[in-house]
Design a protein around this motif. Structure first.
Motif, mmCIF file in Angstrom:
data_model
loop_
_atom_site.group_PDB
_atom_site.id
_atom_site.type_symbol
_atom_site.label_atom_id
_atom_site.label_comp_id
_atom_site.label_asym_id
_atom_site.label_seq_id
_atom_site.Cartn_x
_atom_site.Cartn_y
_atom_site.Cartn_z
ATOM 1 N N GLU A 73 0.818 -1.225 0.000
ATOM 2 C CA GLU A 73 0.000 0.000 0.000
ATOM 3 C C GLU A 73 0.847 1.268 0.000
ATOM 4 O O GLU A 73 0.335 2.360 -0.215
ATOM 5 C CB GLU A 73 -0.992 0.015 1.175
ATOM 6 C CG GLU A 73 -0.374 0.074 2.546
ATOM 7 C CD GLU A 73 -0.284 -1.320 3.177
ATOM 8 O OE1 GLU A 73 -0.189 -2.314 2.425
ATOM 9 O OE2 GLU A 73 -0.297 -1.388 4.418
ATOM 10 N N LEU A 74 2.143 1.117 0.232
ATOM 11 C CA LEU A 74 3.044 2.273 0.208
ATOM 12 C C LEU A 74 3.342 2.717 -1.235
ATOM 13 O O LEU A 74 3.629 3.890 -1.495
ATOM 14 C CB LEU A 74 4.352 1.878 0.908
ATOM 15 C CG LEU A 74 5.393 2.954 1.195
ATOM 16 C CD1 LEU A 74 4.823 4.019 2.121
ATOM 17 C CD2 LEU A 74 6.638 2.321 1.818
ATOM 18 N N ILE A 75 3.277 1.753 -2.155
ATOM 19 C CA ILE A 75 3.767 1.994 -3.522
ATOM 20 C C ILE A 75 3.035 3.117 -4.270
ATOM 21 O O ILE A 75 3.692 3.987 -4.852
ATOM 22 C CB ILE A 75 3.737 0.672 -4.346
ATOM 23 C CG1 ILE A 75 4.494 -0.443 -3.601
ATOM 24 C CG2 ILE A 75 4.317 0.885 -5.729
ATOM 25 C CD1 ILE A 75 5.970 -0.230 -3.458
ATOM 26 N N PRO A 76 1.685 3.136 -4.258
ATOM 27 C CA PRO A 76 1.022 4.210 -5.005
ATOM 28 C C PRO A 76 1.425 5.601 -4.518
ATOM 29 O O PRO A 76 1.631 6.515 -5.327
ATOM 30 C CB PRO A 76 -0.468 3.946 -4.750
ATOM 31 C CG PRO A 76 -0.550 2.490 -4.435
ATOM 32 C CD PRO A 76 0.716 2.168 -3.706
ATOM 33 N N LYS A 77 1.571 5.760 -3.223
ATOM 34 C CA LYS A 77 1.965 7.057 -2.683
ATOM 35 C C LYS A 77 3.383 7.421 -3.128
ATOM 36 O O LYS A 77 3.672 8.560 -3.494
ATOM 37 C CB LYS A 77 1.895 7.012 -1.150
ATOM 38 C CG LYS A 77 2.109 8.360 -0.514
ATOM 39 C CD LYS A 77 2.245 8.287 0.996
ATOM 40 C CE LYS A 77 2.635 9.647 1.537
ATOM 41 N NZ LYS A 77 2.767 9.652 2.997
ATOM 42 N N MET A 78 4.271 6.432 -3.078
ATOM 43 C CA MET A 78 5.657 6.675 -3.500
ATOM 44 C C MET A 78 5.715 7.102 -4.963
ATOM 45 O O MET A 78 6.372 8.089 -5.311
ATOM 46 C CB MET A 78 6.487 5.391 -3.340
ATOM 47 C CG MET A 78 6.787 5.007 -1.915
ATOM 48 S SD MET A 78 7.733 3.451 -1.847
ATOM 49 C CE MET A 78 9.314 3.979 -2.541
ATOM 50 N N VAL A 79 5.038 6.339 -5.813
ATOM 51 C CA VAL A 79 5.082 6.616 -7.252
ATOM 52 C C VAL A 79 4.478 7.993 -7.530
ATOM 53 O O VAL A 79 5.052 8.800 -8.278
ATOM 54 C CB VAL A 79 4.341 5.509 -8.033
ATOM 55 C CG1 VAL A 79 4.179 5.898 -9.497
ATOM 56 C CG2 VAL A 79 5.098 4.189 -7.896
ATOM 57 N N ASN A 80 3.350 8.265 -6.898
ATOM 58 C CA ASN A 80 2.694 9.560 -7.084
ATOM 59 C C ASN A 80 3.624 10.705 -6.679
ATOM 60 O O ASN A 80 3.778 11.695 -7.397
ATOM 61 C CB ASN A 80 1.400 9.590 -6.259
ATOM 62 C CG ASN A 80 0.654 10.894 -6.426
ATOM 63 O OD1 ASN A 80 0.397 11.336 -7.541
ATOM 64 N ND2 ASN A 80 0.335 11.535 -5.307
ATOM 65 N N THR A 81 4.262 10.550 -5.542
ATOM 66 C CA THR A 81 5.164 11.594 -5.044
ATOM 67 C C THR A 81 6.358 11.792 -5.973
ATOM 68 O O THR A 81 6.687 12.908 -6.377
ATOM 69 C CB THR A 81 5.676 11.230 -3.633
ATOM 70 O OG1 THR A 81 4.552 11.161 -2.755
ATOM 71 C CG2 THR A 81 6.666 12.262 -3.121
ATOM 72 N N CYS A 144 5.030 2.681 -12.026
ATOM 73 C CA CYS A 144 5.661 3.795 -12.746
ATOM 74 C C CYS A 144 5.369 3.696 -14.239
ATOM 75 O O CYS A 144 5.030 4.682 -14.896
ATOM 76 C CB CYS A 144 7.174 3.800 -12.521
ATOM 77 S SG CYS A 144 7.672 4.400 -10.898
ATOM 78 N N GLU A 145 5.496 2.484 -14.773
ATOM 79 C CA GLU A 145 5.225 2.272 -16.203
ATOM 80 C C GLU A 145 3.782 2.651 -16.539
ATOM 81 O O GLU A 145 3.522 3.322 -17.547
ATOM 82 C CB GLU A 145 5.485 0.803 -16.569
ATOM 83 C CG GLU A 145 6.956 0.434 -16.590
ATOM 84 C CD GLU A 145 7.205 -1.049 -16.854
ATOM 85 O OE1 GLU A 145 8.231 -1.375 -17.470
ATOM 86 O OE2 GLU A 145 6.386 -1.888 -16.409
ATOM 87 N N LYS A 146 2.856 2.213 -15.692
ATOM 88 C CA LYS A 146 1.439 2.526 -15.911
ATOM 89 C C LYS A 146 1.188 4.029 -15.909
ATOM 90 O O LYS A 146 0.470 4.560 -16.757
ATOM 91 C CB LYS A 146 0.593 1.892 -14.797
ATOM 92 C CG LYS A 146 0.098 0.499 -15.095
ATOM 93 C CD LYS A 146 -0.935 0.079 -14.050
ATOM 94 C CE LYS A 146 -1.158 -1.421 -14.084
ATOM 95 N NZ LYS A 146 -1.845 -1.926 -12.898
ATOM 96 N N GLU A 147 1.759 4.690 -14.909
ATOM 97 C CA GLU A 147 1.524 6.129 -14.754
ATOM 98 C C GLU A 147 2.067 6.913 -15.946
ATOM 99 O O GLU A 147 1.426 7.845 -16.428
ATOM 100 C CB GLU A 147 2.161 6.648 -13.461
ATOM 101 C CG GLU A 147 1.485 6.143 -12.197
ATOM 102 C CD GLU A 147 0.046 6.641 -12.061
ATOM 103 O OE1 GLU A 147 -0.204 7.814 -12.388
ATOM 104 O OE2 GLU A 147 -0.822 5.838 -11.667
ATOM 105 N N LEU A 148 3.248 6.545 -16.404
ATOM 106 C CA LEU A 148 3.818 7.248 -17.549
ATOM 107 C C LEU A 148 3.030 6.939 -18.824
ATOM 108 O O LEU A 148 2.849 7.811 -19.667
ATOM 109 C CB LEU A 148 5.310 6.921 -17.733
ATOM 110 C CG LEU A 148 6.246 7.945 -17.058
ATOM 111 C CD1 LEU A 148 6.264 7.785 -15.563
ATOM 112 C CD2 LEU A 148 7.656 7.877 -17.621
ATOM 113 N N ALA A 149 2.558 5.707 -18.927
ATOM 114 C CA ALA A 149 1.785 5.323 -20.115
ATOM 115 C C ALA A 149 0.436 6.044 -20.122
ATOM 116 O O ALA A 149 -0.103 6.387 -21.185
ATOM 117 C CB ALA A 149 1.578 3.811 -20.153
#
Lengths: 186, 186
Positions: A73-81, A144-149
């Motif tokens: 659950e930490l990952i989405p916050k990290m990637v967003n930040t 990260c890949e998803k967000e950039l895509a």
């Protein structure tokens, strides 16, 4: 970000780069090493001055380390930040996010970032177990890949996400216009 | 090292390198940029495989940042710690100190390491005032130079200390066999 009193669950180190190249598979008898290049013009840049078109290919290197207690659950916050923090310099010298640049991303697993000095040696007692760390790392890369895509600017610019192999030696070459090194803890 | 509850007075980031090149003076009308090279075989390495003789020219990059409250008496401890921590890999894969390698040293002032995330921006409120930081940085560099010069192994191997200009953009090129990134706070 974690309160300064609580131990961090993850540590990320960010460096801006113009170009980078990371070995993902070492050379073995009968086969050469395999590399990923975050920026396809890397070798060109070494031969001649960077052209404006090449300049916009700059991007971000994220070194990542997970501590005990880190979970999915930490990952989405990290990637967003990390994708939204304004540390990437535009042509005009303004600082924007990687998504807004838009820039390429190189992710490097770097468990050594969790080291703590003990005498003349480093200890890694707070680091997450290898298997769990590998899962979180994989999740981090995928998100990260998803967000950039999913980002229109990034998709249109054709930015890429490259990443190192968890547990391997991260043989890295880096060219920067100033690494502008920042640490973010979660 | 500072207890984990006390705010640090300085932060050092260490990366191992095979070669590096740092700009110490940007290009101006009528004169090109000036660079320091931590390792004289830098360009050779780009042309052909590293020979054994070149391999021992490896070294350490120290990025350094001072916080408010840092003072001169911190410097000897910092230098002693950073030059003696066993993070430098020998030919045989053993980890020894920079002094024992012996290896070259590139010191990079990196105030951005003191940044703290606030929303999507970085703030640097804990960083030391520029003038005081410059003094401490200069003292740090001088003491590193002294220590390497006083060390028999280093003197015999002819290792060098190079360093960036405080306050400038640190235009850096770095080749590593794994950055093996560590953070040490004081």
């Amino acid at each position: 970000m974690a309160a300064s009193s609580a131990p961090p669950r993850a540590r990320a180190l960010l460096q801006q780069c113009l170009a980078s190249r990371l070995q993902v598979k070492p050379a073995e008898p009968g086969s050469g090493a395999e590399w990923v290049e975050a920026f396809h013009w890397y070798f060109k840049m070494r031969q001649k001055p960077v052209t404006p078109q090449q300049k916009i290919q700059r991007g971000l290197v994220i070194y990542i380390c997970f501590f005990k207690g880190a979970s999915e659950e930490l990952i989405p916050k990290m990637v967003n930040t990390l994708l939204n923090v304004k540390l990437s310099e535009t042509e005009s010298g303004k600082y924007v996010s990687l998504l807004d640049l838009p820039g390429n991303l190189l992710i490097i697993p770097q468990a050594t970032l969790g080291g703590r000095l003990k005498g003349r040696n480093m200890q890694y007692h707070s680091n997450i177990e290898k298997e769990k760390g590998m899962e979180l790392y994989s999740h981090f890369v995928t998100l990260c890949e998803k967000e950039l895509a999913a980002n229109t600017k990034c998709a249109e610019a054709g930015v890429v996400v490259k990443y190192g192999t968890y547990g391997n030696r991260q043989v890295l070459k880096l060219d920067t216009n100033g690494p502008f090194t920042h640490m973010v803890e979660f």
